[in-house]
Enzyme design. Structure first.
Site, PDB file in Angstrom:
ATOM      1  N   GLU A  93      -3.215   5.948   2.005  1.00 53.22           N
ATOM      2  CA  GLU A  93      -3.056   7.262   1.376  1.00 53.22           C
ATOM      3  C   GLU A  93      -1.790   7.974   1.824  1.00 53.22           C
ATOM      4  O   GLU A  93      -1.335   8.923   1.201  1.00 53.22           O
ATOM      5  CB  GLU A  93      -4.308   8.106   1.672  1.00 53.22           C
ATOM      6  CG  GLU A  93      -5.537   7.384   1.130  1.00 53.22           C
ATOM      7  CD  GLU A  93      -6.871   7.976   1.547  1.00 53.22           C
ATOM      8  OE1 GLU A  93      -7.364   8.837   0.827  1.00 53.22           O
ATOM      9  OE2 GLU A  93      -7.422   7.550   2.567  1.00 53.22           O
ATOM     10  N   GLN A 147       0.836  -1.203   0.000  1.00 52.27           N
ATOM     11  CA  GLN A 147       0.000   0.000   0.000  1.00 52.27           C
ATOM     12  C   GLN A 147       0.870   1.252   0.000  1.00 52.27           C
ATOM     13  O   GLN A 147       0.592   2.211  -0.713  1.00 52.27           O
ATOM     14  CB  GLN A 147      -0.862   0.014   1.269  1.00 52.27           C
ATOM     15  CG  GLN A 147      -2.072  -0.880   1.185  1.00 52.27           C
ATOM     16  CD  GLN A 147      -3.214  -0.141   0.554  1.00 52.27           C
ATOM     17  OE1 GLN A 147      -3.883   0.656   1.198  1.00 52.27           O
ATOM     18  NE2 GLN A 147      -3.429  -0.348  -0.707  1.00 52.27           N
TER      19      GLN A 147
END
Lengths: 757, 162
Positions: free
Chosen positions: A716, A649
């Site tokens: 994020e 990620q």
């Protein structure tokens, strides 16, 4: 229930599954082609739908000629505003903050290029594509307004979903009077389109007033009632299946017009319909990241401490809705700054409406802030890392709250050591490699907030010693199938392999939104709690059963682990779950769970994930072509459930940062408003050759306040910090800062010529 | 203008009736034969999600008219594993986390299989990066993809020697 035994109290070790770098539970399905994405479904009698998009960006359709399309062999129907029934809910009404105004052939107005103006339905995909091409439209065209100089200015009431557009604390002017120097920078960021590899799609099948929808969706719990509202049916009549999303990045969280048109077509024709967007159709009706024009100013005292931070962002939205990227909120909690003043203004473009795109606000704002900080460091004559440490925020200066946990210092140290951040010449243009390429090093700080959503989950323990755990959840690549499964197993005190695990279906308890980097904490917390609820019930049975070795241990702490319940004080005293159930003659125990964040903690602490990113770039001294040769980040995000997946990620986010800095930009023709580069030949994203070395390191962090399990998000975080790190490295290589992203050869050339002059 | 072609897909003969020459190999696989492992990302040959092997060569199936392939041997991601035994490239993609959402993955894997046969198992990391650059991954799983292809190459070489 005063005598309910305490089981698996929070802040204890999660169990044997979490923390393990398991490979993906959905891996086998994904490498063999068996993972079933929405558009892979082919119900009996399927029709194909393709929409025709407006070729103007503003005006009105005055004539739609559908004759040629209808005459094309295989075409069965053409939907236009003339024959499309009204939806049960006005698609321009915003029933929730997550509702977007959508275009579903309810009027003839055109609000952006590519807006659906007709839908062609055919027996074959080829006939539907050709039919859509044969639709002829005439327009009453108004001039398109694209860009900050041509768009209509407006004063926003909110940015993001509901954040105030302005914020100030401290006395900006008073602090400025104390300042020894200041830096100020103006930078523009472009429209960016999410472009998940899987185009938005729907397969819709009606059975009377019951509807089955295959559609990639990040928020099943919101989509199910949302669809029901549009079609005037009870929410329980909608079955939404979304086991795998081919990427989302924010663009699959709300309902959009094209997919609702597919559902409408299926209802009109009483046959299942598949509608998948073509790549070029993803540059209009399915959101994007706002363009911004930002000004950041820092004032610094003689001791090189930041005194005042001012951030203004002019942000784009559409002519008919109000979403604004919250770029100017990105720096509120970042560095020690006694006075802060931030504000957003809005500009309406004739484009589709923007929305949340991976690290909304923070990516955009931090791209500019990190450059300003490096400029301040240069002015102070300090190394960029030293300057950041000098201005390290020990508390959140926007509200005075302490951080729930902040291992940013450790991130700086870990990443700097891995990168080799020593003997960096302070001046630009000092380093060349063996091929004569100018080499630059830059860094940036990563930050992302740690929200928490009210998710629900269910767990069922069966008498054969297996269990089932479920929540509606969504895996768009972040690894929910795996990480949530690990957390469910730990809640039950069992091996993950003994658990049937299910997500991605509207019949399951609402796992809330996969967004805001909150899904693992929220849905995982709920799954863990559901398992705990099962163990609580199991313990109640055992401690009241005189044949159990745990009889009478109702006031003791019990632990469930590896399918066995035992005393914390004496692990030898206990028995398998199966023995408890068998003696009690119970087939299964069902537990319900919700994740928990302590309310007092929310009020007391500022909650963020942090990180540091270091970049090395090489710039061709003649061509000004930029290559990122190394990208190394270290991140602290509380408890990491699956390090393998978390690293993926984070490196994925860092590559998004590279893309932001150097590659992607949605360009619209200023005259027509049409997207000029709405395909992958024109809209550039990094390929493997652009990424020779990207590395994410995990820094241990115990966050006792953020939620029961201490989990924060990583989806994020990696973008933030990376954009600025690359821009700072480019400056360090050649001494040029460009006034806009992405960093372009022509801007570098201009800057380099100005330097020489 | 009805046309009948024959495609050998993953070792099985498929007769396909085409009402006209328009259908691409990708749409024939997905919509007519039901092999939906091969994905459509752009339909323009720009993303590589639709990569399959045609007579051993990797091609973008979205740019290939099915009618031009009468008699061809086609391998899709569904045809790579040998029963329950994964192809070394598939196994390496799982082991190295060479994907996230999984949508580009069938194309990445078929492209890697094609690349390794093109380079005869001698591809450098740089050659792999270059040779896999026709396959876009929006999630940014590139670090894992590179490691997966390198590992698969090493494992294939090892298996060949033993």
């Amino acid at each position: 229930m005063a005598d309910t035994p305490m089981v698996a109290a929070h802040h204890v070790r999660l169990g044997s599954n979490s923390g393990q770098s398991m490979t993906r539970k959905d891996g086998l399905a994904k490498v063999t082609g068996k993972a079933n994405y929405a558009a892979d479904n082919r119900p009996e009698g399927l029709l194909h739908a393709v929409f025709a998009g407006a070729s103007i960006a503003r005006g009105r359709v005055t004539l739609l000629d559908t004759k040629a399309a209808l005459a094309h062999p295989g075409v069965v129907h053409v939907m236009t505003p003339e024959n499309t029934p009204a939806l049960s809910q006005d698609p321009d009404e915003k029933t929730t903050p997550f509702t977007a105004r959508i275009d579903v052939l309810q009027h003839n107005d055109v609000r952006y290029a590519g807006q659906p103006i007709a839908v062609v339905v055919a027996e074959t995909l080829e006939a539907a594509i050709e039919g859509a091409r044969l639709i002829k439209a005439e327009y009453d065209e108004q001039p398109a307004r694209i860009g900050f100089d041509d768009g209509e200015a407006f004063t926003p009431e909110a940015v993001g979903i509901s954040t105030p557009p302005k914020f100030a604390t401290g006395d900006l002017e008073a602090q400025r009077k104390q300042a020894a120097s200041s830096v100020s920078v103006v930078v523009e960021t472009p429209l960016q389109y999410h472009n998940a590899m899987e185009p938005h799609a729907v397969v819709a099948a009606w059975d009377g007033d019951k509807l089955t929808v295959d559609m990639p969706n990040q928020a099943i719990g919101l989509a199910k009632p949302g669809i029901a509202n549009y079609f005037g049916i009870p929410a329980e009549n909608v079955t939404l299946r979304s086991p795998y999303l081919g990427g989302g990045f924010g663009s699959k969280a709300v309902l959009f017009g094209p997919q609702m048109l597919g559902i409408l077509a299926a209802r009109e024709l009483k046959r299942p319909v598949k509608l998948a967007l073509k790549r070029d159709q993803m540059f209009g009706p399915v959101q994007h990241r706002s363009a911004t024009r930002q000004t950041v100013r820092y004032d610094i005292d003689a001791d090189n401490r930041l005194l005042a931070f001012e951030h203004q962002a002019n942000v784009s939205t559409s002519s008919f809705d109000n979403w604004l990227d919250g770029a100017a909120n990105a720096g509120l909690s970042l560095y020690a700054t006694p006075a802060i003043s931030v504000a957003h203004s809005g500009t309406r473009f004739d484009t589709g409406t923007p929305g949340a795109m991976r690290a909304p606000g923070i990516a955009t704002g931090s791209a500019v802030i990190e450059c300003a900080i490096d400029m301040a460091a240069e002015k102070a004559g300090m190394d960029p890392l030293e300057f950041r440490l000098h201005n390290y925020a020990e508390k959140d200066h926007s509200n005075g709250k302490p951080y729930s946990a902040k291992a940013l210092r450790e991130c700086y140290e870990t990443a700097a050591n891995a990168f080799g951040w020593t003997d960096r010449p302070p001046k630009p243009g000092q380093m060349r490699d063996e091929d004569g390429l100018l080499t630059g090093w830059g860094m940036g700080t990563s930050i992302f907030h740690a929200p928490f959503f009210p998710a629900k989950a269910r767990a069922v323990l069966r008498k054969d010693g297996t269990a089932r755990a479920e929540t509606s959840g969504a895996d768009m690549g972040q690894g929910a199938w795996t990480a949530l499964w690990q957390m469910a197993a730990d809640g039950l005190g069992m091996a993950a392999d003994d658990i049937d695990f299910d997500i991605g279906h509207s019949d399951l308890p609402d796992g809330s939104v996969a967004g805001g980097s909150a899904h693992t904490a929220s849905a995982g917390g709920a799954l863990f709690a559901a398992g705990n609820d099962v163990i609580r019930q199991l313990a109640e049975i055992a401690t009241k059963d005189s044949d159990s070795p745990l009889f009478g241990a109702g006031n003791e702490r019990l632990i469930g682990e590896n399918g066995r319940l035992f005393k914390a004080s004496d692990p030898s005293v206990g028995e398998p779950y199966t023995a408890i159930l068998e003696r009690a003659g119970i087939d299964e125990i069902e537990g319900q769970g919700r994740g928990n964040r302590d309310k007092a903690s929310t009020e007391t602490y500022a909650m963020f994930s942090h990180g540091a990113v270091f970049a090395e770039v090489k710039v061709d001294p003649d061509l000004y072509q930029v290559r990122v040769t190394r990208l190394i980040g270290a991140f602290a995000a509380g408890r990491i459930i699956n390090p393998r997946l978390a690293k993926s990620q984070l490196t994925g986010g860092m590559i998004w940062g590279m893309s932001f800095a150097l590659h992607e930009e949605g360009v619209h023709d200023k005259r027509t408003g049409r997207p000029l580069n709405n395909d992958f030949a024109g809209y550039h994203i990094p390929v493997l050759a652009d990424v020779p070395h990207v590395e994410a390191l995990l820094v241990d962090e115990d966050d006792p306040h953020v939620n029961d399990l201490g989990v924060k998000g990583v989806g994020e975080l990696g973008i933030t910090g990376t954009v600025g790190a690359i821009a700072n490295a480019v400056w360090h290589a050649i001494g040029v800062r460009t006034p806009r992203y992405p960093i372009k050869i022509e801007d570098l050339l201009k800057g380099a010529e100005a330097l020489k002059a | 203008m009805a046309l009948r072609i024959s495609l050998n897909i993953n070792g099985t003969e498929h007769g396909v009736d085409l009402e006209d020459p328009r259908p691409t190999l990708l749409d024939v696989l997905r919509e007519r034969i039901g092999l939906t492992g091969t994905k459509k990302g752009c339909d323009r040959g720009q993303c590589g999600a639709c990569t399959v092997l045609v007579d051993g060569r990797r091609v973008n199936s979205c740019l290939t008219l099915a009618v031009s392939l009468d008699g061809a041997d086609i391998t899709t991601v569904e045809g790579l594993a040998d029963g329950d035994t994964l192809h070394p490239v598939q196994a390496a993609f799982i082991q190295n986390d060479g994907f996230q959402c999984g949508y580009c993955t069938p194309g990445q894997i078929m492209s890697a299989v094609g690349l390794l046969s093109e380079t005869g198992g001698q591809a450098s990391a740089e050659a792999i990066r270059e040779g896999m650059s026709g396959n876009l991954c929006r999630c940014g799983a590139y670090a894992g993809i590179q490691d997966a292809v390198l590992e698969a190459q090493a494992n294939i070489a090892k298996a060949g020697k033993s």
